[in-house]
Design an enzyme around this catalytic site. Structure first.
Site, PDB file in Angstrom:
ATOM      1  N   GLU A  53       0.822  -1.212   0.000  1.00 51.32           N
ATOM      2  CA  GLU A  53       0.000   0.000   0.000  1.00 51.32           C
ATOM      3  C   GLU A  53       0.855   1.260   0.000  1.00 51.32           C
ATOM      4  OE1 GLU A  53      -3.093  -0.003  -0.467  1.00 51.32           O
ATOM      5  OE2 GLU A  53      -3.789  -2.007   0.048  1.00 51.32           O
TER       6      GLU A  53
ATOM      7  N   ASP B 218      -4.328  -9.847  -8.259  1.00 53.24           N
ATOM      8  CA  ASP B 218      -4.730  -8.962  -9.343  1.00 53.24           C
ATOM      9  C   ASP B 218      -3.625  -8.079  -9.915  1.00 53.24           C
ATOM     10  OD1 ASP B 218      -4.647  -7.689  -6.929  1.00 53.24           O
ATOM     11  OD2 ASP B 218      -6.626  -6.772  -7.044  1.00 53.24           O
TER      12      ASP B 218
ATOM     13  N   GLU C   7     -18.171  -7.329  -2.663  1.00 51.32           N
ATOM     14  CA  GLU C   7     -16.807  -7.848  -2.607  1.00 51.32           C
ATOM     15  C   GLU C   7     -16.723  -9.261  -3.177  1.00 51.32           C
ATOM     16  OE1 GLU C   7     -14.909  -5.419  -2.392  1.00 51.32           O
ATOM     17  OE2 GLU C   7     -13.953  -5.450  -0.436  1.00 51.32           O
TER      18      GLU C   7
ATOM     19  N   GLU D 134     -12.610  -0.496  -9.883  1.00 50.89           N
ATOM     20  CA  GLU D 134     -12.123  -1.393 -10.940  1.00 50.89           C
ATOM     21  C   GLU D 134     -13.055  -1.484 -12.157  1.00 50.89           C
ATOM     22  OE1 GLU D 134      -9.593  -2.044  -7.596  1.00 50.89           O
ATOM     23  OE2 GLU D 134     -11.778  -2.007  -7.737  1.00 50.89           O
TER      24      GLU D 134
END
Length: 1432
Positions: A117, A258, A351, A372
């Site tokens: 992050e 991902d 989710e 996304e």
């Protein structure tokens, strides 16, 4: 620069021919200009809310309009939103924020940060802002874009992450401490994305700075992942970075994986790297071969390719956009449209979405405003121009504004089913979601530049072309201009070559040992040797100069030991993060507890210069007001401070110990207790021992003559030598106690975030220099025999020592844990509870220590436990229950995943080999104490004293609620109340009337009533602990013994008498709540008392004949009459109930509970607990009389009203109501008639079915009960039953085979062995009930064949039946050795357990020729039935 570099592969989507699609379903195309302005308004609503309410915290909490730190305390939202400001055209705000970040963001902080992050949000955000600075009108320095303040910040942040890559494999840890590197206990398990998502940022950083180390570590990590793929070309979800072994072997394109695939493509485009693109294309083949089904992408086992999870995760929605980057437009559009249908279903992407079930997955229903799908729409619209993609943008704007918008921003959607909100706004909402929406509707934005325009920038290295387009977005949507990498690279590569030659030349002359020593020093990070090794330059000259500069700063020193092992006092820390800052003098008056009085001479000491004039010399003031009063005669001057000795006198400590960090104990206690007036004379008085009265030689030595203040180092030394007199020791402790108490009070009443340990310097310094160890030794002194002397410590001394220890635990992190490790000390503390004077302090300290102790203490090790507890008075016993609550409950694992049945079974097997657990031993120890349970029952049922009147008590209680937020304050008040009667000194406790101190008590004229009212509050609050202890004992191994004792001591009748006056009493209009909570918060004493009471009733009634004690005599007679009227035998437990032990009065406890249950508001959380308590009364063997007793009181109609008419949306409440409804209706014809009478229209029935089908985890118990009832009714010959069968909509619905198959398919699909819990295992048993009843009718092969067909129709053959096979294997292991659970199954279903076992054995028959065996319906290529039951 070659012109071809202006057109990287990233422009592919812009150069493809546009495929103009048809208009939207309504024939219109969304107005881009209109929605562009709507998106801009969304951004500023969220952005302004963050600045007004949350800055400088990381993120905004929109429901409470405040902020909190999430990923490291970087003002993260500001960094993430910076480039969005420019994309929206706000140049002035961009410029302002750049200055703010330079002034406020610091990476030299002791914070554990996510490597992943921090890279994508902080490093990526700063790099993007750096490259966009010139376009935003920021005055850039010479050498830009190869230098600049934001670039230096990005480099600094990235260097903080480099230690994470120092592993044998070169794959990074997931977390790193920004100040100290990787913590020693850090887990080596990292997700795939956390390893492969660095090449974009790190390669950009290396190109701009000239330091190849960043790109090197990123490439090594990518290579190691590539080498770790399976034989079929897939990678798993989590891997051990030390061993390279896969820990989680699920392969897919979603969470945890991902951005690894994303960065292979984007890294290839950014760096023009064919190798990275070749890696992705190989992965893409495997992904399409094994995970793709009907343009959905499922999760599969990475080595076999068999389906493991048929779910779509919202994070997977980036995939169509990624496909567009490689030109696979058709496949991208088909997948996008699949995902878009999910959005339309819920107004957002949950989710997790169960593909075959077509609904959300339990506990994964939220939508945190992820970008996304919008990201993919933006990419695809650039490639196709299809207006369908604009429709997604329109729908996103409308739904986000409608569902998520609140006064202070946009809130995360906690549950898309009922649109509940969560108190968080992720920084990616401004960085990605809003940005991609705006770019979707803004086709002329500079980001979309196709190369027709560009900027020529003159740098010291030549001309550089920038802004030509082809921007590469990192995974946090921060755009990187690929041309910028080539602005600096040519020169840097030449520099690297020269540096390599110079390094090789000088390395031949370098001493090997010195080189090794250099590598071990605390300099800049260097790469590891071995497989993960990569090239890296030596430490830069600049870094060496900085280091040399740091060494020139003169620091305080102590001849006893190095300064670094002592810790800098009051803010100065000898570490690389602070020494380079200016150190200056500050006067003591800036730190006074009160305003300066007279001409007190200022004291000089050192602190950091933060650059803020207003706060340079300011530490938070110690709060006045309430504190533990010292013993009579003790000095409590609030100006007393803990301060360090001057450096010249530090050598006066005892003999120096070996240097080490955070030294505690003798030799470390180099500090004094000094008052302002004493500071000037302290050095002159040093060692003089100038007469202040007569003292023994030992006392003088201990006090050392330093202003008449104790020196703990010498005290400890004298104590160990047995030379210290009691008087000197008492005086030293009395000086410390009130001083630290004030800091503890300030700590617990301060409503703000603590940023430094030095916020409360007295307790901090006291612990640092051995004060805690000193007090532990003082307290335990009576247990040590020295020179044959019998040692004693007074109660007053013990009390002060305990108070100091508790206050230090409150204010200084880690002290409580250290004390918890001293098992002998913890056991010893129990012996101090024998004295009433020390009881409260001891109990409070023990409670805190046990709360953090890793291993549960055993009460049988406490000396004379039975005598100790028996001698407690009622008040002490109530306090002692707080400790018992920690010692008799099985220790929580702290992780929801560990509460799976798989984990519990493993723990159960382990416990069988180890014997009874500590909690079970403690329960047995308590039950062996004569009269223990009886006294608890008396405490629980004791009426609240009415001497002050209930109304006045409640009124006074309400006054105090906003202040009494914690046990510390409450205990302090209780101590004051006790001491008031002894010393009559209450006036020292309260601040003067009109005091504005934030922690001051509210003024009340009835001060003489306060002690009594506080005792009443104690009594009420500790009833909670008493009820909790009784509840835990009821669920333990000695349940029957406890049941008998509770019945004998009339707990239930006593609670019945308290029900209206205390437990469910009416409240005033203003609810009594704790500060920071609401009236429904479980932290409220009223709320907690109700819940604990309901939990006790549930435990008491569950599967036990004593449940009939909840009724009174008249109600028991009513049960007998119901049985007589129905011509059925009377319930044996009713006949055996001792009528002298039941409830008295007009109504029993169960009836009272039903009355308040029906009056409870629709949104009340009590409904869940009430339904659970009533349901427990019905559990066990079904009783017609019990059901009719509740039906007559309107319970069924109330339940149906809540489910159908009240629009109840709480899943927990609905689950409890469905369970209760199932038990109420099971096998009861009258209940089904009442159901049909209430659900009398098709519209109502459809609402009811919608609630059932919305979550089978919640409603499956009702489905099971109705299915069992249908089977019984069909085998009965009775007119009444036949009438119900013909009229009841619910029975007709359940009787249909397609309905049963739908339930069966979904129930099996919901659960997996690894996710089975006590809550959802009922889904497995309901599935078995359906199949057992089918077996009775010889239809089992038909049901299995239909399941196989449903599998094939859903395009993933073998998954469901493989899963069911594994579930049944687990069922055998779980139930065949648990008599209690198997008995419950038998009683609740009225099907013998032997039939359950036979059915499972038939289904698990390995013979593929058997028509009733699962393996007969699983095709060989899809067979996967031999999985081990281990937690991943």
């Amino acid at each position: 620069m070659p012109f071809r570099l202006l057109f990287p592969l990233g422009l592919l989507c812009a150069l493809l021919p546009l495929h103009h699609g048809a208009p939207g379903p309504d024939g219109s195309v969304p107005d881009s200009a209109h929605y562009r302005e709507r998106v801009k308004a969304m951004f500023y609503h969220a952005y302004d809310s963050y600045l007004e309410n949350a800055f400088p915290y990381d993120e905004l909490r929109p429901l409470t309009c405040d902020g909190h730190d999430t990923w490291g305390s970087f003002s993260l939202t500001l960094i993430d939103a910076l480039d969005t400001l420019l994309i929206l055209g706000n140049v002035s705000e961009f410029q302002r924020v750049v200055e703010v970040l330079q002034d406020n963001v610091d990476f030299d902080i002791d914070v554990n940060a996510s490597v992943f992050e921090t890279n994508i949000r902080v490093v990526g955000g700063l790099l993007s802002a750096h490259l966009l600075s010139k376009k935003a009108g920021v005055e850039v320095e010479a050498g830009w874009p190869c230098s600049g303040p934001l670039l230096r910040m990005a480099e600094e942040a990235a260097r903080k992450l480099l230690p994470a890559f120092q592993t044998p494999t070169g794959m990074p840890y997931g977390t790193v401490n920004l100040l100290h590197g990787v913590n020693p206990g850090e887990t080596p398990v990292t997700c795939t994305a956390g390893i492969g998502t660095f090449i974009v940022e790190f390669a950009t950083l290396s190109s701009l700075t000239g330091d190849p180390v960043f790109e090197d570590v990123a490439r090594v990590a990518l290579t190691r992942l590539w080498e770790s793929r399976s034989d079929i070309g897939l990678v798993g979800n989590h891997i051990d970075v030390l061993t390279g072994k896969w820990v989680a072997q699920d392969a897919g394109i979603g969470a945890g994986v991902d951005s690894y695939f994303e960065y292979l493509v984007k890294g290839a485009i950014l760096l023009q790297d064919r190798k990275l693109m070749a890696m992705f294309l190989e992965y893409n083949k495997a992904i399409r071969n094994y995970t793709r089904f009907d343009d959905w992408y499922l999760w599969v086992q990475m080595y076999k390719g068999t389906v493991s999870m048929p779910v779509f995760q919202s994070l997977e929605a980036y995939w169509p956009g990624l496909q567009s980057l490689i030109g696979d437009i058709d496949n991208a559009m088909r997948t996008f449209l699949n995902y878009y249908t999910v959005w339309k279903q819920f107004g957002g992407l949950p989710e997790f979405y169960n593909i075959p079930q077509g609904y959300t997955v339990e506990k994964r229903e939220g939508y945190p405003l992820r970008p996304e799908l919008i990201e993919s729409a933006m990419y695809l619209y650039r490639a196709t121009g299809d207006p369908t993609l604009l429709e997604l943008g329109r729908d996103a704007v409308e739904s986000i504004e409608k569902i998520s918008k609140v006064e202070c921003g946009f809130a995360t959607i906690k549950d898309l089913r009922d649109h509940k909100l969560d108190n968080r706004m992720e920084s990616f909402f401004l960085a990605e979601t809003v940005k991609y929406l705006y770019l979707l509707f803004d086709p002329t934005n500079f980001i979309h530049n196709n190369g027709s325009t560009f900027d020529a920038v003159i740098t010291p290295y030549g001309e550089c072309i920038l802004g030509a387009g082809g921007y590469i977005f990192n995974t946090e949507a921060h755009p990187i201009d690929p041309a910028a990498l080539h602005c600096c690279r040519r020169l840097k590569e030449e520099q690297w070559e020269v540096e390599d030659l110079m390094r090789e030349f000088y390395s031949l002359k370098r001493n090997r040992s010195r080189f090794q020593k250099k590598r071990m020093s605390s300099g800049p990070w260097e790469p590891p040797a071995g497989p993960g090794t990569f090239s890296s330059p030596e430490n830069h000259d600049q870094a060496r100069e900085k280091k040399a500069g740091k060494q020139k700063i003169s620091l305080l020193s102590c001849p006893s030991q190095p300064f670094t092992s002592k810790l800098a006092l009051l803010g100065q820390l000898a570490s690389s993060s602070t020494n380079r800052r200016e150190i200056r003098e500050c006067p003591l008056r800036d730190f006074d507890l009160e305003e300066p009085r007279g001409n007190a001479e200022p004291m000089a000491f050192k602190t950091e210069d933060t650059g803020n004039t207003a706060s340079r010399c300011h530490l938070p003031r110690l709060r006045g007001g309430l504190h533990f009063p010292a013993a009579p005669g003790a000095r409590t001057d609030p100006a007393t401070r803990l301060v360090p000795l001057p450096s010249a006198h530090w050598g006066r400590c005892g003999s120096p110990p070996p240097p080490r960090r955070n030294l505690r104990g003798p030799g470390a206690a180099c500090f004094l207790f000094v008052r302002r007036g004493d500071m000037a004379e302290a050095p002159a008085a040093a060692g003089a021992g100038a007469g202040r009265g007569r003292r023994s030689a030992a006392t003088v030595a201990a006090w050392g003559g330093w202003g008449g203040r104790p020196r703990p180092g010498n005290i400890l030394l004298q104590l160990r030598q047995g030379q210290l007199t009691g008087r000197g020791l008492v005086r030293a402790v009395q000086e410390i106690s009130p001083l630290l108490s004030m800091e503890a009070m300030a700590f617990v009443t301060e409503d703000r975030k603590l940023t430094q340990e030095t916020t409360y310097p007295n307790t901090y310094i006291f612990d640092l220099f051995g004060g805690v160890d000193l007090l532990v030794e003082i307290l335990m002194r009576p247990t040590i025999s020295i020179r044959g002397q019998k040692l004693k410590i007074s109660d007053e001394m013990s009390k002060d020592c305990l108070s100091i220890l508790y206050n230090t635990c409150v204010c200084t992190e880690g002290v409580t844990k250290r004390l918890a490790e001293k098992n002998d000390f913890v056991i010893f503390l129990f012996t101090l509870m024998t004295s009433k004077k020390t009881f409260l302090q001891t109990a409070t300290l023990i409670e805190d220590i046990l709360g953090v102790k890793k291993e549960m203490i055993r009460l049988d090790e406490v000396p004379n436990l039975s005598s100790l507890v028996s001698n407690f008075d009622q008040q002490q016993l109530a306090n002692f229950c707080r400790i018992l609550a920690v010692t008799i409950s099985e220790m929580d694992t702290g992780n929801d995943d560990k509460h799976t049945l798989l984990a519990k079974n493993a723990q159960h097997k382990k416990s069988l080999s180890l014997g009874p657990s500590a909690a079970e031993i403690n329960q047995a120890a308590l039950l062996s104490i004569p009269g223990f349970v009886e006294r608890l029952c008396k405490l629980a049922t004791r009426k609240v004293s009415e001497s002050t009147g209930t109304a006045s008590f409640l009124q006074e209680l309400e006054e105090w609620y906003t202040w009494l937020d914690n046990a510390l304050v409450l205990d302090a008040l209780m101590r004051v109340a006790n001491e008031e009667s002894e010393h009559n000194q209450a006036s020292t406790v309260f601040p003067p009337p009109g005091s504005s101190e934030e922690n001051g008590l509210p003024h009340t004229s009835a001060r003489t009533q306060l002690p009594q009212s506080m005792k009443i509050m104690h009594e009420i609050m500790y009833k909670l602990e008493v009820l909790y202890v009784l509840c835990v004992l009821l669920m333990g191994r000695q349940r029957n013994q406890v049941h008998r004792m509770i019945a004998e001591f009339k707990l239930i009748p006593g609670l019945n008498n308290l029900f209206d006056k205390l437990i469910w009493r009416k409240h005033s209009a203003s609810a009594l709540v704790l500060h920071g909570h609401n009236q429904n918060c479980d932290c409220s004493p009223d709320i907690t008392l109700k819940i604990q009471f309901l939990r006790l009733l549930q435990s008491f009634s569950d599967h036990h004949e004593n449940k009939y004690l909840l009724l009174n005599n008249q109600e028991l007679n009513e049960l007998s009459a119901i049985s007589l009227k129905a011509n059925i035998p009377e319930v044996e437990a009713v006949l055996n109930t001792d009528r002298s032990l039941v409830c008295d009065g007009k109504r029993g406890l169960l009836t009272r509970l039903l009355q308040v249950m029906k009056k409870e508001p629709a949104e009340s959380s009590f409904r869940f607990w009430q339904a659970r308590a009533v349901e427990s009364f019905l559990r066990g063997t079904t009783s017609y009389a019990d059901q009719m007793f509740l039906l007559k009181r309107g319970l069924l109609e109330h339940i149906l009203y809540c489910i159908v008419d009240s629009e109840c949306k709480s899943r927990d409440v609905l689950q409890s109501y469905f369970d209760l409804l199932g038990e109420l209706m099971k096998f009861n014809v009258d209940a089904f008639k009442r159901f049909n009478k209430y659900i009398n229209t098709d519209a109502k029935f459809q609402v009811f079915l919608k609630q059932i089908n919305s979550s089978l985890v919640d409603s499956n118990m009702l489905v099971r009960c109705v299915t069992l009832s249908l089977d019984r009714f069909e085998n009965q010959v009775d007119m009444k039953v036949a009438e119900v069968l013909s009229e009841c909509r619910l029975l007709a619905y359940i009787s249909q085979v397609p309905t049963q198959m739908s339930f069966l398919f979904r129930l099996i699909n919901i659960i997996h062995v690894q996710t089975l819990t006590q809550e959802n295992v009922s889904c497995l048993n309901t599935s078995l009930v359906i199949l057992m009843l089918a077996r009775r009718k010889e239809r089992l092969p038909l049901y299995l064949r239909l399941l196989q067909r449903m599998e094939h129709s859903k395009k993933y053959p073998g998954f469901l039946l493989n899963n069911f096979h594994n579930l049944l294997r687990f069922w055998q292991q779980h139930y065949l050795h648990k008599d209690k659970d198997s008995t419950c199954l038998e009683n609740s279903s009225c099907i013998s357990f032997s039939y359950w076992k036979e059915t499972v054995s038939i289904l698990l028959n390995p013979d593929r020729q058997s028509p009733s065996a699962l393996v007969s319906y699983i095709e060989e290529p899809y067979m996967d039935i031999d999985r081990d039951f281990t937690e991943e």
